[in-house]
Structure formats: C-alpha cells, structure tokens
Motif scaffolding. Sequence first.
Motif, mmCIF file in Angstrom:
data_model
loop_
_atom_site.group_PDB
_atom_site.id
_atom_site.type_symbol
_atom_site.label_atom_id
_atom_site.label_comp_id
_atom_site.label_asym_id
_atom_site.label_seq_id
_atom_site.Cartn_x
_atom_site.Cartn_y
_atom_site.Cartn_z
ATOM 1 N N CYS A 54 0.861 -1.175 -0.066
ATOM 2 C CA CYS A 54 0.080 -0.106 -0.054
ATOM 3 C C CYS A 54 0.859 1.386 0.031
ATOM 4 O O CYS A 54 0.532 2.399 -0.715
ATOM 5 N N ILE A 55 1.967 1.282 0.874
ATOM 6 C CA ILE A 55 2.823 2.459 0.780
ATOM 7 C C ILE A 55 3.694 2.486 -0.541
ATOM 8 O O ILE A 55 3.739 3.649 -1.208
ATOM 9 N N SER A 56 3.999 1.327 -1.196
ATOM 10 C CA SER A 56 4.594 1.360 -2.673
ATOM 11 C C SER A 56 3.706 1.866 -3.577
ATOM 12 O O SER A 56 4.107 2.817 -4.371
ATOM 13 N N MET A 57 2.233 1.718 -3.612
ATOM 14 C CA MET A 57 1.313 2.247 -4.371
ATOM 15 C C MET A 57 1.233 3.738 -4.258
ATOM 16 O O MET A 57 1.113 4.592 -5.112
ATOM 17 N N ALA A 58 1.262 4.250 -3.002
ATOM 18 C CA ALA A 58 1.242 5.709 -2.658
ATOM 19 C C ALA A 58 2.488 6.277 -3.323
ATOM 20 O O ALA A 58 2.314 7.442 -3.861
ATOM 21 N N SER A 59 3.642 5.417 -3.175
ATOM 22 C CA SER A 59 4.894 6.264 -3.825
ATOM 23 C C SER A 59 4.935 6.450 -5.348
ATOM 24 O O SER A 59 5.690 7.149 -5.533
ATOM 25 N N ILE A 60 4.255 5.601 -5.787
ATOM 26 C CA ILE A 60 3.730 5.804 -7.228
ATOM 27 C C ILE A 60 3.536 7.184 -7.823
ATOM 28 O O ILE A 60 4.030 7.643 -8.854
ATOM 29 N N VAL A 61 2.570 7.549 -7.111
ATOM 30 C CA VAL A 61 2.037 8.855 -7.332
ATOM 31 C C VAL A 61 2.845 9.867 -6.512
ATOM 32 O O VAL A 61 2.759 11.276 -6.756
ATOM 33 N N TRP A 62 3.330 9.620 -5.502
ATOM 34 C CA TRP A 62 4.097 10.675 -4.731
ATOM 35 C C TRP A 62 5.432 9.962 -4.014
ATOM 36 O O TRP A 62 5.501 9.290 -2.978
ATOM 37 N N VAL A 63 6.553 10.126 -4.668
ATOM 38 C CA VAL A 63 7.642 9.086 -4.452
ATOM 39 C C VAL A 63 8.314 9.532 -2.998
ATOM 40 O O VAL A 63 9.100 8.580 -2.251
ATOM 41 N N GLN A 64 8.047 10.692 -2.357
ATOM 42 C CA GLN A 64 8.529 11.114 -1.126
ATOM 43 C C GLN A 64 7.891 10.291 0.096
ATOM 44 O O GLN A 64 8.238 10.354 0.954
ATOM 45 N N ALA A 65 6.971 9.383 -0.218
ATOM 46 C CA ALA A 65 6.429 8.535 0.530
ATOM 47 C C ALA A 65 7.510 7.393 1.214
ATOM 48 O O ALA A 65 7.396 7.382 2.372
ATOM 49 N N PHE A 66 8.588 7.320 0.383
ATOM 50 C CA PHE A 66 9.586 6.608 0.877
ATOM 51 C C PHE A 66 10.368 7.218 2.016
ATOM 52 O O PHE A 66 11.057 6.295 2.843
ATOM 53 N N TYR A 125 5.283 -1.800 -17.523
ATOM 54 C CA TYR A 125 4.375 -1.133 -18.461
ATOM 55 C C TYR A 125 5.249 0.083 -19.190
ATOM 56 O O TYR A 125 4.990 0.221 -20.396
ATOM 57 N N LEU A 126 6.259 0.656 -18.339
ATOM 58 C CA LEU A 126 6.823 1.708 -19.004
ATOM 59 C C LEU A 126 7.798 1.053 -20.163
ATOM 60 O O LEU A 126 8.244 1.821 -21.166
ATOM 61 N N ILE A 127 8.325 0.022 -19.970
ATOM 62 C CA ILE A 127 9.200 -0.790 -21.096
ATOM 63 C C ILE A 127 8.271 -1.120 -22.146
ATOM 64 O O ILE A 127 8.869 -0.793 -23.290
ATOM 65 N N VAL A 128 7.132 -1.529 -21.985
ATOM 66 C CA VAL A 128 6.197 -1.906 -23.242
ATOM 67 C C VAL A 128 5.967 -0.603 -23.897
ATOM 68 O O VAL A 128 5.770 -0.260 -25.281
ATOM 69 N N LYS A 129 5.808 0.473 -23.183
ATOM 70 C CA LYS A 129 5.439 1.785 -23.632
ATOM 71 C C LYS A 129 6.635 2.591 -24.208
ATOM 72 O O LYS A 129 6.425 3.538 -25.070
ATOM 73 N N GLY A 130 7.854 2.040 -24.033
ATOM 74 C CA GLY A 130 9.078 2.656 -24.509
ATOM 75 C C GLY A 130 9.569 3.767 -23.794
ATOM 76 O O GLY A 130 9.897 4.903 -24.551
ATOM 77 N N ASP A 131 9.225 4.017 -22.455
ATOM 78 C CA ASP A 131 9.374 5.297 -21.742
ATOM 79 C C ASP A 131 9.864 4.983 -20.439
ATOM 80 O O ASP A 131 9.430 5.465 -19.593
ATOM 81 N N ILE A 132 10.968 4.205 -20.435
ATOM 82 C CA ILE A 132 11.710 3.891 -18.955
ATOM 83 C C ILE A 132 12.245 5.014 -18.527
ATOM 84 O O ILE A 132 12.371 4.967 -17.181
ATOM 85 N N THR A 133 12.295 5.725 -19.135
ATOM 86 C CA THR A 133 13.145 7.318 -18.694
ATOM 87 C C THR A 133 12.065 7.856 -17.424
ATOM 88 O O THR A 133 12.642 8.480 -16.462
ATOM 89 N N THR A 134 11.026 7.779 -17.639
ATOM 90 C CA THR A 134 9.997 8.178 -16.737
ATOM 91 C C THR A 134 10.028 7.569 -15.301
ATOM 92 O O THR A 134 9.996 8.253 -14.221
ATOM 93 N N LEU A 135 10.600 6.466 -14.964
ATOM 94 C CA LEU A 135 10.747 5.598 -13.769
ATOM 95 C C LEU A 135 12.149 6.273 -13.207
ATOM 96 O O LEU A 135 12.197 6.625 -11.994
ATOM 97 N N HIS A 178 11.224 9.412 -12.078
ATOM 98 C CA HIS A 178 10.444 9.654 -10.777
ATOM 99 C C HIS A 178 11.119 9.235 -9.660
ATOM 100 O O HIS A 178 11.090 9.891 -8.478
ATOM 101 N N PHE A 179 12.395 8.580 -9.673
ATOM 102 C CA PHE A 179 13.267 8.299 -8.534
ATOM 103 C C PHE A 179 14.102 9.617 -8.094
ATOM 104 O O PHE A 179 14.501 9.868 -7.241
ATOM 105 N N THR A 180 14.320 10.379 -9.416
ATOM 106 C CA THR A 180 15.313 11.403 -9.182
ATOM 107 C C THR A 180 14.564 12.558 -8.432
ATOM 108 O O THR A 180 15.234 13.330 -7.617
ATOM 109 N N ASN A 181 13.075 12.394 -8.535
ATOM 110 C CA ASN A 181 12.331 13.646 -7.643
ATOM 111 C C ASN A 181 12.543 13.507 -6.319
ATOM 112 O O ASN A 181 12.191 14.361 -5.599
#
Length: 314
Positions: A122-134, A173-183, A186-189
């Motif tokens: 559940c915390i990880s799901m929250a971190s997908i929309v707000w990485v600072q949850a970590f 999902y991002l690999i299939v979409k060809g947009d792995i840089t988004t991930l 996300h973590f650099t934020n």
Amino acid sequence: MQQKRIQNRIAESRWTQAYVVSAAILVWVIAGFHNLAIIVPGICLLLSTYLMMELNNANALIRIYSRIVSCSYVIFATMAALIFPTIQSAIIMLGFIGFYTFAFRCYQDSHTPGYTFYAFFCISMASIVWVQAFYFLPALWIIIRTNILSMSPRNFIASLLGLILPYWFYAGYLIVKGDITTLFNHFTNIAVFTEPFGLKILNTNQIITLSFVLTCALIGIIHFINKKRNDNIRTRLFYQAFITINLIAIIFLFLQPQHYEALLSVLIVTTAPLIAHFIALTRTKVTNWMFLILTYTAIIITLFNLWIFLHKYL
C-alpha cells in the motif's frame, strides 16, 4: 454517572455516520457537476472510508461504540479534496490507511509475512504518485518493531517484496510503452528540495484548512497523552504510531511545503483517529464547547472551500 453532552450523543449515535456521509456525498455531487475530475477521488474516498471503519472496528481504537473515527476522516478528506480535486491525494490517503489496516493485524505476531507484504504494498502504491512517501519508510519499519511488535527477518523481507512489486509492474508497463526514463525521473524527484518554511506558496484556503487539521491534531495528541492510561497497552501503541507519523508529516510539511497536498493527506489519515478519541471519550462542559466550535468551523471551512472550488470552475 457523568452527563452525556451533545458531543457524546453525536459520537455514540448509530446515525451520525449516515448523516456525515450523506452530507459529504452532497458536497461531492455539487462539486462533480462542475468538475468531473473529482469523481474518481470520490470513489477512492468511499473505499478509504470503509477501510477506516474496518481499522476502527478491528482494533477498537475507541473503547466505546462510536463511528466518529470514520466521520472525522470523511470531513477532513472532503475538505481537502475541494482544494486539490486530483487522484494523487486520494491514492496517498488510501495507501496509508491500507498500511495501518494490514500492519495492525500483525500485532505481536512475527509470523505474518502476508499482512506485512500488503501493508508495504500500500505504501509503495502511494509512492508511485508521490515518491517522497519513501521518506516515511524508516519510521514505518521502526513502528513495526516497537509499536506493532512484529518485526522479524521474514516480515522484513516481506515488506521489501511489498515495496518492489508495484514498481515491477510499473516498470514493465513503461518498458512496453518505450518510456523507461519516466521511472528514472520518478526516483530522481526524491532528491529535489526547495526552500524550507516557504509557506508563502500556500493560498488562503490551503492555510485555513491546514490550520484546522493541525489544531485538531494538537488537541488529539494532548488529550491522548493525558488520558492514555485509560486505554489498554495495544491501543496506546497504535495511537503512538499515529502520533509519530503525524509529527513527522508536520515537520516535513514545514521543511518542504511544496508537498502540501500529499502531506495534508497523510495528516488527515493520522489526525482523524486522534481527534475522534478526544470527541468520543471526553464529557466536560469545556470539551463540549470545543467540539461545537470544531464542528461549526469544519462546516464553514468546507463551504468556503466549496465556494472557491465552484468559483474556480464556473
């Protein structure tokens, strides 16, 4: 026998939740006619309200019959949703409530990798929309060890798996979409910081709503510290967990106020049980007046936020 005042009759009534939820639904419907984006957060609110009810019932957070925990949550969440009608805050609230719901089931049981996995999922799901949850992870692991008393090597590994799984699917999902840089972005934020104590970025209704939630948190914390001897050890440990996360969120908010939306969501989840404990378990004339003032203030702030919301989308 102590006199039952208005606050006690409302807190113990079986109809209170029905009235509060009905009023909240009316507010959400009015807002939804002007901005359909609020519908999905509204659906998440219904689910998180149900989880908050389960959290209260399963753990006897209030030692008398009362639905005031979920009622307090609905009021806070409706107030906040009118400021930010986005899915982010709804998912964050749902994630943190989910964490408490599953984690509290592990109380004094170090052989509960399943519930531990779901809690950190559940915390990880929250971190997908707000990485600072970590940033809350160290505190959550400490809470598992000191308050829930269920930390073990097996449960710790389960928590790591729970954190990894959502990103496993997200990365796929991002690999299939060809947009792995988004991930990677996300973590650099997580390392992006701005000027601390820059509360000037908040507008009037944000400051008013935050001040109200913080006031309720302060009242709830002081009350619990003074009256915790009346609760059993299990309940005390759970409320200490709420207080710990609440204080961390407050400090985080003042240091990095650009995360106002997300941190207000965390504060709402932890403040609702604290103020509910105060409302349900005090019976003096002073606390009755405090309850009435808080109730009318909540109504006024909600109407004010609704007026701002409608004015914005008209």
